[in-house]
Structure formats: C-alpha cells, structure tokens
Motif scaffolding. Structure first.
Motif, short mmCIF file in Angstrom:
data_model
loop_
_atom_site.label_atom_id
_atom_site.label_comp_id
_atom_site.label_asym_id
_atom_site.label_seq_id
_atom_site.Cartn_x
_atom_site.Cartn_y
_atom_site.Cartn_z
N HIS A 83 0.82 -1.21 0.00
CA HIS A 83 0.00 0.00 0.00
C HIS A 83 0.85 1.26 0.00
CE1 HIS A 83 0.96 -0.96 4.16
NE2 HIS A 83 0.71 0.29 4.49
N PHE A 84 2.19 1.12 -0.08
CA PHE A 84 3.09 2.26 -0.12
C PHE A 84 3.63 2.48 -1.53
CE2 PHE A 84 4.10 1.41 4.55
CZ PHE A 84 3.38 2.51 5.00
N ILE A 85 3.96 3.73 -1.83
CA ILE A 85 4.68 4.08 -3.05
C ILE A 85 5.97 4.78 -2.63
CG2 ILE A 85 4.70 5.51 -5.13
CD1 ILE A 85 1.69 5.22 -5.27
N LEU A 86 7.11 4.18 -2.99
CA LEU A 86 8.41 4.76 -2.65
C LEU A 86 8.90 5.58 -3.83
CD1 LEU A 86 10.75 4.92 -0.59
CD2 LEU A 86 11.78 2.96 -1.78
N MET A 87 9.04 6.87 -3.62
CA MET A 87 9.54 7.76 -4.68
C MET A 87 11.05 7.91 -4.52
SD MET A 87 6.87 8.45 -6.41
CE MET A 87 7.70 9.60 -7.51
N SER A 88 11.78 7.58 -5.58
CA SER A 88 13.24 7.71 -5.58
C SER A 88 13.68 8.45 -6.84
CB SER A 88 13.90 6.34 -5.52
OG SER A 88 13.59 5.58 -6.67
N LYS A 89 14.84 9.05 -6.78
CA LYS A 89 15.44 9.75 -7.92
C LYS A 89 14.47 10.78 -8.51
CE LYS A 89 18.42 5.83 -9.02
NZ LYS A 89 18.88 4.85 -10.03
N PHE A 90 13.61 11.36 -7.67
CA PHE A 90 12.62 12.31 -8.19
C PHE A 90 13.24 13.64 -8.62
CE2 PHE A 90 12.37 11.70 -3.58
CZ PHE A 90 12.73 12.94 -3.08
N LYS A 91 14.47 13.88 -8.22
CA LYS A 91 15.16 15.08 -8.70
C LYS A 91 15.27 15.07 -10.22
CE LYS A 91 19.72 17.32 -8.46
NZ LYS A 91 21.05 17.29 -7.80
N LEU A 92 15.39 13.88 -10.79
CA LEU A 92 15.55 13.78 -12.25
C LEU A 92 14.34 14.30 -13.00
CD1 LEU A 92 17.27 10.28 -12.60
CD2 LEU A 92 18.35 12.54 -12.60
N PHE A 93 13.18 14.39 -12.33
CA PHE A 93 11.98 14.89 -13.00
C PHE A 93 12.04 16.40 -13.24
CE2 PHE A 93 10.39 10.87 -11.25
CZ PHE A 93 9.86 10.32 -12.41
N LEU A 94 13.09 17.04 -12.73
CA LEU A 94 13.31 18.46 -13.05
C LEU A 94 14.21 18.63 -14.26
CD1 LEU A 94 13.69 20.24 -9.59
CD2 LEU A 94 11.69 20.05 -11.05
N ASP A 95 14.77 17.52 -14.75
CA ASP A 95 15.55 17.58 -15.98
C ASP A 95 14.64 17.99 -17.13
OD1 ASP A 95 16.52 15.89 -18.58
OD2 ASP A 95 18.23 16.57 -17.41
N ALA A 96 15.18 18.75 -18.07
CA ALA A 96 14.37 19.30 -19.17
C ALA A 96 13.61 18.23 -19.94
CB ALA A 96 15.27 20.10 -20.12
N TRP A 151 20.76 22.19 -15.59
CA TRP A 151 19.36 22.55 -15.42
C TRP A 151 19.01 23.83 -16.16
CZ3 TRP A 151 17.27 21.77 -9.75
CH2 TRP A 151 16.99 20.41 -9.58
N ASN A 152 17.78 23.87 -16.68
CA ASN A 152 17.32 25.08 -17.35
C ASN A 152 16.65 26.01 -16.33
OD1 ASN A 152 14.74 24.01 -16.88
ND2 ASN A 152 14.48 23.33 -19.00
N ASP A 153 16.18 27.16 -16.81
CA ASP A 153 15.61 28.17 -15.92
C ASP A 153 14.35 27.68 -15.23
OD1 ASP A 153 17.44 30.48 -16.65
OD2 ASP A 153 16.69 29.90 -18.60
N ARG A 154 13.55 26.90 -15.94
CA ARG A 154 12.31 26.39 -15.34
C ARG A 154 12.62 25.49 -14.15
NH1 ARG A 154 8.07 22.09 -18.00
NH2 ARG A 154 6.60 22.04 -16.26
N ALA A 155 13.64 24.63 -14.29
CA ALA A 155 14.00 23.73 -13.20
C ALA A 155 14.46 24.51 -11.98
CB ALA A 155 15.09 22.76 -13.66
N LYS A 156 15.24 25.56 -12.19
CA LYS A 156 15.69 26.39 -11.07
C LYS A 156 14.51 27.07 -10.39
CE LYS A 156 20.03 27.42 -13.44
NZ LYS A 156 20.82 28.49 -14.10
N SER A 157 13.57 27.54 -11.20
CA SER A 157 12.39 28.19 -10.65
C SER A 157 11.56 27.21 -9.83
CB SER A 157 11.55 28.78 -11.78
OG SER A 157 10.43 29.47 -11.27
N MET A 158 11.45 25.97 -10.31
CA MET A 158 10.70 24.95 -9.58
C MET A 158 11.40 24.62 -8.26
SD MET A 158 9.69 22.56 -12.84
CE MET A 158 8.59 21.38 -12.06
N MET A 159 12.71 24.66 -8.25
CA MET A 159 13.45 24.40 -7.02
C MET A 159 13.20 25.50 -6.00
SD MET A 159 15.40 21.86 -6.21
CE MET A 159 15.47 21.62 -4.44
N ARG A 160 13.17 26.73 -6.44
CA ARG A 160 12.85 27.84 -5.53
C ARG A 160 11.42 27.71 -5.01
NH1 ARG A 160 14.58 32.85 -3.97
NH2 ARG A 160 16.54 32.57 -5.10
N GLU A 161 10.50 27.35 -5.88
CA GLU A 161 9.11 27.18 -5.46
C GLU A 161 8.99 26.05 -4.44
OE1 GLU A 161 5.00 27.53 -5.12
OE2 GLU A 161 6.46 28.92 -6.00
#
Length: 551
Positions: A83-96, A151-161
């Motif tokens: 019943h669990f979902i383990l999220m790993s390497k989710f940083k990669l989803f900010l890649d362009a 990383w592109n500008d959108r990824a940096k903006s998402m990190m700040r958000e």
C-alpha cells in the motif's frame, strides 16, 4: 540593483546538496570559520555515509508524505508494504527531458521535493539548535541550494518554489535569503579552499568534475588572486553535464544480472539484495582487474546449483572483471570522458582536474580519467572528503556569493519587441503600422546576452522600450540554445519562452491616454538565477529566475 540585502538578519548559513540518490546539509555562522556537517540522520543504523537517501514514501491514493530518507526505505521494505509508493530519484523529474512526466498518485514533482526538503530541514534544525546552543531560530537562517549545471531556468524556478512550499522561506522574503548555485561551482569553492594544498596560483585554471548518483556536472574556473587582493574565481567555460551518474551503473548492473541469470527465476526482492551488495561492496572497490564473486540470497534456492552458462558454482556467482567493464562500467565512464573532452575543447589550457561527489570517489573512474588525460592535465586529484565538497561549497557560497566574479552564459536570452520592418527579412503578416505611419515587425527577438558570453555578477544589461499610457504589458523572456547567430523572430521553432513578467503601468501625473512612456528593462545574468528589474517613471519592478514554474 535597486535594493541592498541585509545579511545581518540571517547569521546562520545553511547549505543543502539535494542529490538524486543522497542529500546532505552543512551550516555555519556568518562570522565563524568552522563548518558543521549533519552526519547523523533518522534510522541511519550502521551506515557511516554522511548523507541521507533522497527517498519519499507515500500511501497509495494519498499526496501526504509518510516518511523520508532511511525510514522511507525501511518501511517500503517491510512485508506487506504493497500500500506504499516509494519515490526515488525524483530530482531527475526536473531535468528538461522529464519535466512533463506523469507521476503516481497525481503527485507533482515540486510537492515531492518540498515534502522531502521539509523533512530534511526539520531534522537539520535539531542539529543546528543543538550545536549552536539554541541561540538562533529558523528566522535567522539563510540558505544556499545546489542545482545541476545542466538545469534550465524552469527547473531552477521549480526548485525555488519547492523551497517556499517546504517553509524554508516565504514569497515576501528577499531573493537573497535563498541562493542557488550550480553543483560544480559549489564544489569549486570547496576545491579553492584546498588550492594552496595543490599549489594552484593566480591565473591558473582547474576543472571540477562533480560525479554524483544521478548527474555528472563539469566546469572550468580560473583563480584570480593578484597581490594584496582576496582570492576570487571566474568561470571560463559553460558548465554542462549529463545524467550519467553512478545510478546509471546500478541500472546497467540490473540488466547485466538479469541477462546472466536468464536460466533461473529471480524474485524481485532477491535482485534488490544482489544490487545492494553491488552498490555497497563491488562498485566502490572495482578496479577493472579483479574478478568479483557474489553469494546469491538463500531465498533463490540456488545454494547447491552449479551452472557454467551463468558462472554459477554452488550458489556463488562469478562476475568477471572484463564483463563488468564492458557491460556495466565503461559505457557510463565513457560518457564522463566525453564531458571532460567537451570542457577541454572550451579551455585547452588546464592545470588541474578535481573529482568530487559520491561517484567521484570511484577508484576505477579515477584510473580511467588519469589514463585518458594525464598527458594533457598536470594534476588529477580527489580532494579529501570529496563526497561533502558540494554541500560545504554551498555554505562557502552562501557566505560570500561574490567570490565567483564572472560566469559564462549557458544560453542566448532576449525579449520580444517591435522593430522597424524589413521587406527582405520580415514576414508581411508580422507587419504593423504605428501612429506615425512607420512600419514595424512584431515578434522580433531583442537579444540581451549571447550563449558563451562572459558576464560579471554585477553586470547590468539594459535596454529601453516605449509603451502607450496607461497600458501595462506582459513582457516575456525567451532563450535560444543554439551555437550560431540567434534567429530574428521569437516565433522561430528554436526559440523557447522561459518566463514572463507582468509590468503594471503606474500612475504618472500629467500623462494622457496614448502618451508614449519609456520603460527600461535591466537584466542581471551573472547570477545563478536571472534577475530582472523594470523601471517606469522611477517605479521599480523586480523578478527572479524563470518567474513561472509551470512554463
């Protein structure tokens, strides 16, 4: 810029290295020379690695995080944890290339990162309060987060958000309370502190290769240390990288094992156990010469089996060094060598190369780099505690962001505007006629800075435009990634919109509808994030980074 940041309000500097596989945190006081590393993490058990896994655990159907780090892995590995979902390497989803990927549970990558950062900082605050005797609360913190150079500008903006949603800062805080710096740049600041140890002097250049679990980022910097002046650095090359970190080795090892054990059924949990052995015992020590042997898990039932097709002898699996090189290590390391070559093409003169990051501690990676480049680079080294280079460098940057005095633009940036119409170059459908009967072309790309252009951190690129009173305007920021001359129009396929900033016309005494009003747009590209300042009749509007994380 139109205001000055008062760093005295935030004497505690917190550096965070949010990594693909592991994350770390270090901190210091503004006036102290000592840096403290958070090395004890929840549920760490016997692990001595000074970072915590970048893992977040959710229940199926829920967007509320249940656990993070070591605890997330422990709960996910329990029996009946379906019943669990383990999220790993989710940083990669900010890649362009992965920013629009769909995630389970209707989760958004910004919220996963925010959940994880909140958990990490809640624990780090305990360490900070203990070490600093409770003298400072989190309202005294300022932060520096590291991001990949690729990383592109959108990824940096998402990190700040994500940092805002994590409660680290608020929308009302000054931009400088949270600084972003690239991972190789942070590592360079750590290496700079060791430059005397490596005998690097004024005018000499060094490359940083930050090889982590997900990405490998590189950059060349030059030491600037004239007599009587403090030592600073300037970027010489456009930092770049690729998703070829040690996690890719793990993926290749998984496929290699599945091919090697094709004649038997391998339960998923058994394969995970074998991979854990590879990650913890084989990968760090692999030298390309010595063969390795794996005792397969008892639950596979292969303890009495010998099969030469698989290299299996009574439950022990033979892993020849040649196969590990050909199928697992060399395809990934060759990508790293290509990245190094790309930096050397930009800066053939180079005195040193430093390997940092978790993957950067690999003996085999060091051997291959030394074999390929020892004749072209005088010194190739691994600084002490290289796995902490990025997070400690983040603290150094948070304290003195001016230490990097010049950066190289990764892209060509500009805005959309109208310019005089040219019958030879502008499509007739773009033509408009002004009040004075002059013909203009819409959608022109007005360039502020070009790709590869060196820019000082405080350098302001300014342009003036005219709009009609009392209309405001939504101006857009565009980027071009090509290496040649930029296209003429923003509608060109190769030009991408990376942000927008709304400009509201202020009340101007005596101005009449239709009057021409001058607007000045100042852009600062020398920071890790772009800063934009719009000035209309002494009214200043400030914008940061890509401005719109959804773009």
């Amino acid at each position: 810029m139109g205001y000055t940041f008062d760093d005295r309000k935030y004497p505690v500097i917190v550096g965070i290295d949010f990594g693909t596989t592991f994350s770390g945190c270090s901190y210091t006081l503004d006036k102290s020379d000592e840096i403290y590393d958070v090395v004890s993490w929840p549920d760490q058990k016997r692990s001595v690695y000074p970072k915590t896994p970048s893992l977040a655990l959710y229940e199926k159907g829920s967007t509320e995080m249940v656990a993070w780090g070591h605890q997330a892995r422990r709960l996910a590995n329990r029996p009946n944890s379906y019943h669990f979902i383990l999220m790993s390497k989710f940083k990669l989803f900010l890649d362009a290339h992965m920013q629009d990927a769909e995630l389970p549970n209707d989760l958004q990558v910004v919220d996963i990162i925010a959940d994880y950062l909140r958990g990490l900082m809640d624990h780090a605050k305990i360490d900070i309060h203990r070490r600093l005797a409770g003298m400072y609360s989190e309202e005294h913190f300022r932060y520096c987060l590291t991001v990949p150079a690729m990383w592109n500008d959108r990824a940096k903006s998402m990190m700040r958000e994500a940092s805002i949603r994590a409660g680290m800062i608020s929308y009302e805080d000054p931009m400088e309370r949270l600084l972003l710096t690239s991972e190789p740049e942070a590592a360079a600041l750590y290496c700079q502190r060791k430059s005397s140890q490596f005998n690097l002097k004024h005018g000499q250049r060094f490359m940083v290769c930050d090889a982590g679990g997900g990405t490998v980022d590189l950059m060349v910097l030059e030491i600037n240390h004239p007599p009587g002046s403090p030592q600073t650095l300037r970027e010489v090359t456009r930092g770049h990288g690729a998703t070829c970190g040690s996690g890719l080795l793990d993926n290749r090892m998984r496929h290699y094992l599945m091919d090697k054990l094709a004649y038997v059924e391998v339960p998923e949990e058994s394969l995970d156990q074998i991979l854990d052995t590879f990650v913890n015992a084989i990968k760090p020590e692999f030298d390309g010469v010595e063969d390795h042997y794996l005792d397969l898990p008892a639950n596979m039932g292969l303890g009495d089996i010998t099969d030469s097709r698989m290299g299996l002898d009574q439950g022990t699996l033979w892993l020849p060094a040649r196969e590990l090189k050909d199928y697992v290590f060399d395809p990934v390391i060759n990508q790293v060598l290509d990245l190094i070559e790309g930096q050397l093409e930009q800066s053939p003169r180079l005195e040193a190369l430093f390997l940092v990051g978790g993957f950067g501690q690999s003996n085999y990676l060091f051997q291959q780099i030394e074999s390929a480049y020892a004749s072209r680079i005088d010194m190739i080294g691994v600084p002490p505690r290289g796995e902490l280079a990025v997070v400690r460098g983040a603290v150094y940057f948070g304290r003195t962001p001016q230490v990097v005095t010049e950066r190289v633009s990764r892209r060509t940036y500009g805005v959309e505007t109208r310019m005089l119409f040219d019958d030879r170059l502008d499509p007739v459908e773009y033509m408009v006629v002004g009040l004075d009967d002059q013909r203009f072309s819409r959608h022109r790309f007005s360039v502020y800075v070009t790709k590869g252009q060196p820019i000082k951190i405080d350098e302001c690129v300014s342009k003036k435009f005219v709009i009609r009173y009392p209309n405001g305007t939504d101006s857009d920021l565009f980027a071009y990634d090509g290496d040649g001359p930029p296209p003429r129009h923003v509608k060109d396929y190769d030009i991408k919109k990376v942000g927008k900033f709304p400009i509201k016309m202020p009340k101007i005494p005596g101005a009449q509808p239709g009057d021409r009003v001058k607007i000045e747009i100042n852009m600062y590209f020398g920071l890790t994030e772009i800063h934009i300042e719009c000035v209309i009749a002494d009214n200043v509007f400030n914008f940061t980074s890509a401005f719109d994380a959804s773009m």
